[in-house]
Design a protein around this motif. Structure first.
Motif, mmCIF file in Angstrom:
data_model
loop_
_atom_site.group_PDB
_atom_site.id
_atom_site.type_symbol
_atom_site.label_atom_id
_atom_site.label_comp_id
_atom_site.label_asym_id
_atom_site.label_seq_id
_atom_site.Cartn_x
_atom_site.Cartn_y
_atom_site.Cartn_z
ATOM 1 N N ILE A 109 0.880 -1.325 -0.044
ATOM 2 C CA ILE A 109 0.085 0.018 0.022
ATOM 3 C C ILE A 109 0.855 1.293 -0.114
ATOM 4 N N VAL A 110 1.081 1.672 -1.130
ATOM 5 C CA VAL A 110 1.979 3.138 -1.481
ATOM 6 C C VAL A 110 1.289 3.779 -2.394
ATOM 7 N N SER A 111 1.904 4.974 -2.620
ATOM 8 C CA SER A 111 1.393 5.878 -3.497
ATOM 9 C C SER A 111 2.373 6.044 -4.556
ATOM 10 N N ALA A 112 1.851 5.606 -5.825
ATOM 11 C CA ALA A 112 2.693 5.905 -6.848
ATOM 12 C C ALA A 112 2.992 7.291 -7.311
ATOM 13 N N ALA A 113 3.799 7.728 -8.424
ATOM 14 C CA ALA A 113 4.326 9.005 -8.630
ATOM 15 C C ALA A 113 3.704 9.392 -9.941
ATOM 16 N N GLY A 114 2.879 8.552 -10.603
ATOM 17 C CA GLY A 114 2.642 8.848 -12.004
ATOM 18 C C GLY A 114 3.354 9.019 -12.991
ATOM 19 N N GLY A 115 2.904 9.177 -14.407
ATOM 20 C CA GLY A 115 3.936 9.246 -15.355
ATOM 21 C C GLY A 115 3.610 8.364 -16.303
ATOM 22 N N CYS A 175 6.781 3.859 -9.372
ATOM 23 C CA CYS A 175 5.985 2.638 -8.573
ATOM 24 C C CYS A 175 6.196 2.757 -7.020
ATOM 25 N N ASN A 176 7.306 3.644 -6.691
ATOM 26 C CA ASN A 176 7.550 3.805 -5.364
ATOM 27 C C ASN A 176 7.475 2.520 -4.488
ATOM 28 N N GLY A 177 8.015 1.454 -4.994
ATOM 29 C CA GLY A 177 8.187 0.270 -4.061
ATOM 30 C C GLY A 177 6.911 -0.416 -4.306
ATOM 31 N N GLY A 178 5.993 -0.257 -5.263
ATOM 32 C CA GLY A 178 4.874 -0.854 -5.205
ATOM 33 C C GLY A 178 4.870 -2.151 -6.378
ATOM 34 N N ASP A 179 3.658 -2.301 -6.712
ATOM 35 C CA ASP A 179 3.470 -3.720 -7.492
ATOM 36 C C ASP A 179 3.323 -3.185 -8.869
ATOM 37 N N GLN A 213 -4.573 -3.038 -7.481
ATOM 38 C CA GLN A 213 -3.822 -3.075 -6.464
ATOM 39 C C GLN A 213 -2.285 -2.580 -7.305
ATOM 40 N N ALA A 214 -2.436 -2.444 -8.319
ATOM 41 C CA ALA A 214 -1.033 -2.079 -9.095
ATOM 42 C C ALA A 214 -0.831 -0.586 -9.046
ATOM 43 N N GLU A 215 0.688 -0.416 -8.586
ATOM 44 C CA GLU A 215 0.994 0.967 -8.717
ATOM 45 C C GLU A 215 1.734 1.368 -10.162
ATOM 46 N N GLY A 216 1.941 0.280 -10.825
ATOM 47 C CA GLY A 216 2.125 0.539 -12.254
ATOM 48 C C GLY A 216 2.049 -0.565 -13.205
ATOM 49 N N ILE A 217 1.258 -0.042 -14.590
ATOM 50 C CA ILE A 217 0.864 -1.058 -15.354
ATOM 51 C C ILE A 217 1.602 -1.001 -16.686
ATOM 52 N N TRP A 218 1.918 -2.134 -17.054
ATOM 53 C CA TRP A 218 3.115 -2.282 -18.320
ATOM 54 C C TRP A 218 2.363 -2.913 -19.387
ATOM 55 N N PHE A 219 2.303 -2.415 -20.804
ATOM 56 C CA PHE A 219 1.629 -3.292 -21.948
ATOM 57 C C PHE A 219 3.173 -3.539 -22.718
ATOM 58 N N ALA A 220 2.908 -4.973 -22.766
ATOM 59 C CA ALA A 220 3.928 -5.584 -23.751
ATOM 60 C C ALA A 220 3.751 -5.387 -25.034
ATOM 61 N N GLY A 221 4.759 -5.922 -25.768
ATOM 62 C CA GLY A 221 4.358 -5.778 -27.265
ATOM 63 C C GLY A 221 3.692 -7.135 -27.788
ATOM 64 N N GLY A 222 3.486 -6.724 -28.973
ATOM 65 C CA GLY A 222 2.292 -7.854 -29.470
ATOM 66 C C GLY A 222 1.505 -7.559 -30.614
ATOM 67 N N ASP A 223 0.196 -7.728 -30.678
ATOM 68 C CA ASP A 223 -0.749 -7.091 -31.617
ATOM 69 C C ASP A 223 -1.702 -6.234 -30.985
ATOM 70 N N GLN A 224 -1.807 -5.046 -31.171
ATOM 71 C CA GLN A 224 -2.663 -4.004 -30.492
ATOM 72 C C GLN A 224 -3.875 -4.155 -30.837
ATOM 73 N N TRP A 225 -4.250 -4.972 -31.822
ATOM 74 C CA TRP A 225 -5.846 -5.315 -32.150
ATOM 75 C C TRP A 225 -6.166 -6.200 -31.035
ATOM 76 N N ASP A 226 -5.465 -7.052 -30.477
ATOM 77 C CA ASP A 226 -5.858 -8.062 -29.412
ATOM 78 C C ASP A 226 -6.032 -6.958 -28.144
ATOM 79 N N TYR A 227 -5.289 -6.022 -27.936
ATOM 80 C CA TYR A 227 -5.596 -5.244 -26.733
ATOM 81 C C TYR A 227 -6.896 -4.558 -26.843
ATOM 82 N N ARG A 267 -5.592 6.896 -8.517
ATOM 83 C CA ARG A 267 -4.595 6.621 -7.768
ATOM 84 C C ARG A 267 -3.006 7.011 -8.391
ATOM 85 N N ASN A 268 -3.209 7.806 -9.504
ATOM 86 C CA ASN A 268 -1.770 8.219 -10.066
ATOM 87 C C ASN A 268 -0.799 7.119 -10.403
ATOM 88 N N ILE A 269 -1.289 6.149 -10.823
ATOM 89 C CA ILE A 269 -0.416 5.051 -11.249
ATOM 90 C C ILE A 269 0.596 5.498 -12.331
#
Length: 435
Positions: free
Chosen positions: A33-39, A60-64, A113-127, A147-149
């Motif tokens: 349970i931490v506060s992310a810094a955004g971006g 992500c400030n030590g988060g998930d 629950q995530a402080e950071g979300i990352w989208f991998a490469g692949g096919d953007q139509w799937d996303y 939550r300023n992730i």
């Protein structure tokens, strides 16, 4: 209990499989349970740039961290968790095997629950086809705004971060094919509301700019957005191995390995110094022509360095550090560029009217039902178009002259619409919010 905690903390990967997704978990299973810094962190494909990824993880400030993808496996887990020297609580990769994953409560919980979300490469139509208009995009947008992730992605993961995006529904498209016919079925430029990322509302991104060359197709995307919706969108693009990281202050840092490698990012916009800015030719079946006396687009080109020292200000789109200004234009099926001075948004072409400096208002806005009042004190407007964000025309009025007019559309579904006023080849647009 202590032994169990240490076991989970040190465990390299836990893999959980379900019908609609596969999860790979590394780190501490207890939520931090931490506060992310955004971006926002965007990478052009190929290998990630370590310093840019450290920037992402530090915010992500030590988060998930949650990695979302629709193919591949757990390649990010060890890299993010233990190879970059940034302390984070956990990394989980969820591979969505079908659209059904978008409605799975566990996926929703991990987004929340995530402080950071990352989208991998692949096919953007799937996303786009898996996540758009589902709880997934709604929860991600809520996480950004409330939550300023910190959010980011590479290749296809970068492609979906703009307010406009190439959705690749019909496969990819080359620069040469896009310029040869801006309305080929493979130029699938999308404006349907998806991810709401800070500083990216009117931006369309592109990646792998050096392999293969993507410059021509992104110019075509911008031409289509301006022609179809009357919106002067902007472009952000990255070479492979290059990253653009945008802080909450709107300053974009560019990471790469220059001068050892020629790693570049580009910030592209229509030339606001011109009154007449739309393409000379952007029609189905004919090559794109967007020349405007060889000054159609203004571009700031930045070399990416290991320290991310060179920057561009997305608050103004006119101030940069460590880069150079260029003119881009399209003639005879070819993209050309030349050196340019810094952009100064004062019109120099006095032969036509700049609607930006005229009065064009709509109300009520937000709108529910009844009538929409449009006021414009200008010269000989020719047509008003009410359209949805996917370009579908709802209503068209032909009312030349200085005017105040009223549109009374049928009941409109809630959403964002565009009202475009056209004068000769000039288009000016306002957003209309319908609730």
């Amino acid at each position: 209990m202590k032994f169990t905690y240490l076991f989970l903390l040190l465990l390299h990967s836990i893999s959980l499989s379900g019908q609609s997704y596969t999860s790979y978990f590394t780190g501490n299973i207890n939520d931090s349970i931490v506060s992310a810094a955004g971006g926002v962190c965007m990478m052009g494909g190929a290998s990630e740039h370590d310093e840019a990824m450290k920037w992402f993880l530090q915010r992500c400030n030590g988060g998930d961290v949650l990695v979302l993808r629709a193919s591949g496996s757990n390649g990010y887990n060890a890299y993010m968790y233990s190879q970059l020297g940034v302390d984070i609580n956990s990394v989980e990769t969820i591979v969505c095997n079908s659209p059904d994953a978008s409605f799975d409560p566990y996926v929703h919980q991990q987004i929340n629950q995530a402080e950071g979300i990352w989208f991998a490469g692949g096919d953007q139509w799937d996303y786009v086809s898996y996540w758009r208009n589902t709880p997934v995009d709604s929860l991600i947008n809520l996480a950004i705004t409330e939550r300023n992730i910190v959010i980011g992605g590479t290749s296809a993961g970068m492609a979906i971060l703009g307010g406009f995006y190439f959705n690749a529904k019909n496969g990819t498209v080359t620069s040469s094919a896009a310029i040869a016919n801006p309305y080929t079925s493979r130029v699938t430029v999308d404006s349907t509301s998806f991810l709401t990322v800070p500083f990216m509302d009117d931006v369309i991104t592109d990646t792998h700019y050096d392999n293969p060359d993507r410059k021509g197709r992104q110019i075509t995307f911008l031409a289509r957005i301006l022609t179809d919706w009357g919106i002067e969108a902007k472009g952000i693009a990255c070479d492979e191995y290059t990253a653009v990281c945008i802080g909450t202050d709107g300053i974009a840092q560019v990471y790469g390995d220059y001068p050892g490698n020629d790693d570049n990012a580009w910030f592209i916009q229509t030339n606001c110094e011109l009154n007449l800015r739309i393409p000379e030719q952007c029609i189905n079946g004919s090559p794109l022509i967007w020349d405007r006396n060889e000054t159609a687009l203004k571009v700031y080109n930045i070399k990416g360095t290991n320290a991310g020292a060179n920057t561009f200000d997305l608050n103004t789109w006119s101030k940069g550090n460590g880069g150079e200004w260029q003119n881009w234009y399209v003639t005879n099926g070819t993209v050309n560029d030349s050196e340019s001075d810094r952009i100064h948004c004062q019109p120099t072409n006095t032969e036509s009217i700049d609607l930006d400096n005229e009065s064009f208002t709509i109300y009520p806005n937000p709108f529910h039902e009844g009538s929409i009042v449009i006021e414009y004190n200008g010269t000989d407007p020719e047509v008003i178009i009410l359209s949805s964000m996917d370009g579908t025309e709802v209503l068209r009025e032909h009312q030349p002259g200085v005017y105040s007019t009223i549109l009374t559309p049928d009941k409109l579904p809630a959403g964002i619409y565009m009202i475009s006023l056209q004068y000769r080849h000039i288009i000016h647009t306002r957003k209309l919010i319908v609730y």
